[in-house]
Design a protein around this motif. Structure first.
Motif, PDB file in Angstrom:
ATOM      1  N   GLN A  57      -8.099  -4.817   1.532  1.00  0.00           N
ATOM      2  CA  GLN A  57      -8.087  -3.900   0.362  1.00  0.00           C
ATOM      3  C   GLN A  57      -7.871  -3.305   0.059  1.00  0.00           C
ATOM      4  O   GLN A  57      -6.597  -2.801   1.381  1.00  0.00           O
ATOM      5  N   GLU A  58      -7.430  -2.516  -0.790  1.00  0.00           N
ATOM      6  CA  GLU A  58      -6.842  -1.293  -1.362  1.00  0.00           C
ATOM      7  C   GLU A  58      -6.931   0.395  -2.147  1.00  0.00           C
ATOM      8  O   GLU A  58      -8.458  -0.294  -2.188  1.00  0.00           O
ATOM      9  N   ILE A  59      -6.557   1.285  -1.949  1.00  0.00           N
ATOM     10  CA  ILE A  59      -6.987   2.137  -2.937  1.00  0.00           C
ATOM     11  C   ILE A  59      -5.700   2.949  -3.127  1.00  0.00           C
ATOM     12  O   ILE A  59      -5.144   2.672  -2.895  1.00  0.00           O
ATOM     13  N   TRP A  60      -5.501   3.083  -4.368  1.00  0.00           N
ATOM     14  CA  TRP A  60      -4.863   3.276  -5.145  1.00  0.00           C
ATOM     15  C   TRP A  60      -5.185   5.093  -5.931  1.00  0.00           C
ATOM     16  O   TRP A  60      -5.835   5.618  -5.765  1.00  0.00           O
ATOM     17  N   HIS A  61      -3.795   5.263  -5.996  1.00  0.00           N
ATOM     18  CA  HIS A  61      -3.321   6.848  -6.174  1.00  0.00           C
ATOM     19  C   HIS A  61      -2.513   6.804  -7.258  1.00  0.00           C
ATOM     20  O   HIS A  61      -1.066   6.759  -6.870  1.00  0.00           O
ATOM     21  N   VAL A  62      -2.622   6.898  -8.925  1.00  0.00           N
ATOM     22  CA  VAL A  62      -1.546   6.966  -9.836  1.00  0.00           C
ATOM     23  C   VAL A  62      -1.047   8.341  -9.836  1.00  0.00           C
ATOM     24  O   VAL A  62      -1.757   9.615  -9.873  1.00  0.00           O
ATOM     25  N   LEU A  88      -8.481   4.693  -6.703  1.00  0.00           N
ATOM     26  CA  LEU A  88      -9.361   3.557  -7.718  1.00  0.00           C
ATOM     27  C   LEU A  88      -9.468   2.957  -6.188  1.00  0.00           C
ATOM     28  O   LEU A  88      -8.303   3.057  -5.454  1.00  0.00           O
ATOM     29  N   THR A  89     -10.178   2.093  -6.437  1.00  0.00           N
ATOM     30  CA  THR A  89     -10.164   1.306  -4.980  1.00  0.00           C
ATOM     31  C   THR A  89     -10.572  -0.080  -5.831  1.00  0.00           C
ATOM     32  O   THR A  89     -11.222  -0.718  -6.577  1.00  0.00           O
ATOM     33  N   VAL A  90      -9.705  -0.940  -4.747  1.00  0.00           N
ATOM     34  CA  VAL A  90      -9.979  -2.302  -5.032  1.00  0.00           C
ATOM     35  C   VAL A  90     -10.497  -3.245  -3.309  1.00  0.00           C
ATOM     36  O   VAL A  90      -9.958  -3.653  -2.497  1.00  0.00           O
ATOM     37  N   PRO A  91     -11.851  -3.732  -3.650  1.00  0.00           N
ATOM     38  CA  PRO A  91     -12.526  -3.854  -2.587  1.00  0.00           C
ATOM     39  C   PRO A  91     -11.750  -5.129  -2.391  1.00  0.00           C
ATOM     40  O   PRO A  91     -11.863  -5.894  -3.228  1.00  0.00           O
ATOM     41  N   HIS A 108       3.426   4.385 -11.706  1.00  0.00           N
ATOM     42  CA  HIS A 108       3.635   4.351 -10.468  1.00  0.00           C
ATOM     43  C   HIS A 108       2.331   4.629 -10.062  1.00  0.00           C
ATOM     44  O   HIS A 108       1.753   5.540 -10.518  1.00  0.00           O
ATOM     45  N   VAL A 109       2.375   4.148  -8.471  1.00  0.00           N
ATOM     46  CA  VAL A 109       0.975   4.322  -8.194  1.00  0.00           C
ATOM     47  C   VAL A 109       1.381   3.724  -6.750  1.00  0.00           C
ATOM     48  O   VAL A 109       2.593   3.226  -5.666  1.00  0.00           O
ATOM     49  N   VAL A 110       0.848   4.612  -5.631  1.00  0.00           N
ATOM     50  CA  VAL A 110       0.245   4.673  -4.133  1.00  0.00           C
ATOM     51  C   VAL A 110      -0.844   4.069  -3.995  1.00  0.00           C
ATOM     52  O   VAL A 110      -1.238   4.763  -4.210  1.00  0.00           O
ATOM     53  N   ALA A 111      -0.339   3.225  -2.505  1.00  0.00           N
ATOM     54  CA  ALA A 111      -1.969   2.425  -2.462  1.00  0.00           C
ATOM     55  C   ALA A 111      -1.831   2.725  -1.210  1.00  0.00           C
ATOM     56  O   ALA A 111      -0.527   2.006  -0.823  1.00  0.00           O
ATOM     57  N   VAL A 112      -3.189   2.474   0.105  1.00  0.00           N
ATOM     58  CA  VAL A 112      -2.747   2.390   0.914  1.00  0.00           C
ATOM     59  C   VAL A 112      -3.621   1.342   1.115  1.00  0.00           C
ATOM     60  O   VAL A 112      -4.695   0.590   0.229  1.00  0.00           O
ATOM     61  N   THR A 113      -2.909  -0.225   1.871  1.00  0.00           N
ATOM     62  CA  THR A 113      -3.550  -1.447   2.533  1.00  0.00           C
ATOM     63  C   THR A 113      -5.032  -1.379   3.717  1.00  0.00           C
ATOM     64  O   THR A 113      -3.636  -1.037   4.363  1.00  0.00           O
ATOM     65  N   MET A 114      -5.254  -2.330   3.406  1.00  0.00           N
ATOM     66  CA  MET A 114      -5.411  -2.328   5.016  1.00  0.00           C
ATOM     67  C   MET A 114      -6.353  -3.426   5.752  1.00  0.00           C
ATOM     68  O   MET A 114      -7.458  -3.886   3.976  1.00  0.00           O
TER      69      MET A 114
END
Length: 141
Positions: A57-62, A88-91, A108-114
């Motif tokens: 799952q991801e958390i995105w920041h534009v 925003l989140t991508v559950p 451009h988006v920075v994303a955390v993947t977990m």
């Protein structure tokens, strides 16, 4: 506690790789078993492939540009306008597709993947599930 080495990565020095959705991704850092951070780039007017993830799952920041993100989960779908400063989140299991505005800078988006994005090519291939989104993709086909 297990020793985990420190990591540093300048965005401009990070490798550019093609994400399964067709966007350009720059992997930046990861903590084993916890998560990873990457920067995604989409050219003006480009539309990604629609996908979902099997385990991530991801958390995105534009951080730059604008566009739209379509997300569908459990029969509910919505489109969110993307702009700098939006998070925003991508559950897990969410189908999603994104597009960059045709006028203006690249998206451009920075994303955390977990958990962290799979490093093994076979695991990475199993992670991505093709989906049907609202827009015809222009990249990654």
């Amino acid at each position: 506690m297990e020793h985990v080495p420190y990591q540093e990565q300048e965005t401009e020095g990070a490798p550019r790789v093609a994400a399964a959705d067709g966007s350009t991704v720059r992997p930046l850092a990861a903590l084993p078993g916890l998560g990873s951070l990457a920067r995604f780039e989409l050219a003006p007017g480009a539309v990604s492939r629609a996908v979902s993830h099997a385990t991530v799952q991801e958390i995105w920041h534009v951080v730059q540009g604008g566009g739209r993100m379509w997300r569908r989960q459990d029969g509910r779908a919505e489109v969110t306008e993307l702009h700098p400063g939006l998070t925003l989140t991508v559950p897990l299991g969410t189908a999603f597709q994104f597009r960059a505005d045709p006028a203006g800078p690249p998206l451009h988006v920075v994303a955390v993947t977990m958990p962290p994005w799979p490093a093994d090519p076979a695991a990475e291939a199993a992670e991505i599930r093709p989906e049907t989104g609202p827009w015809p993709p222009t990249i990654g086909s």
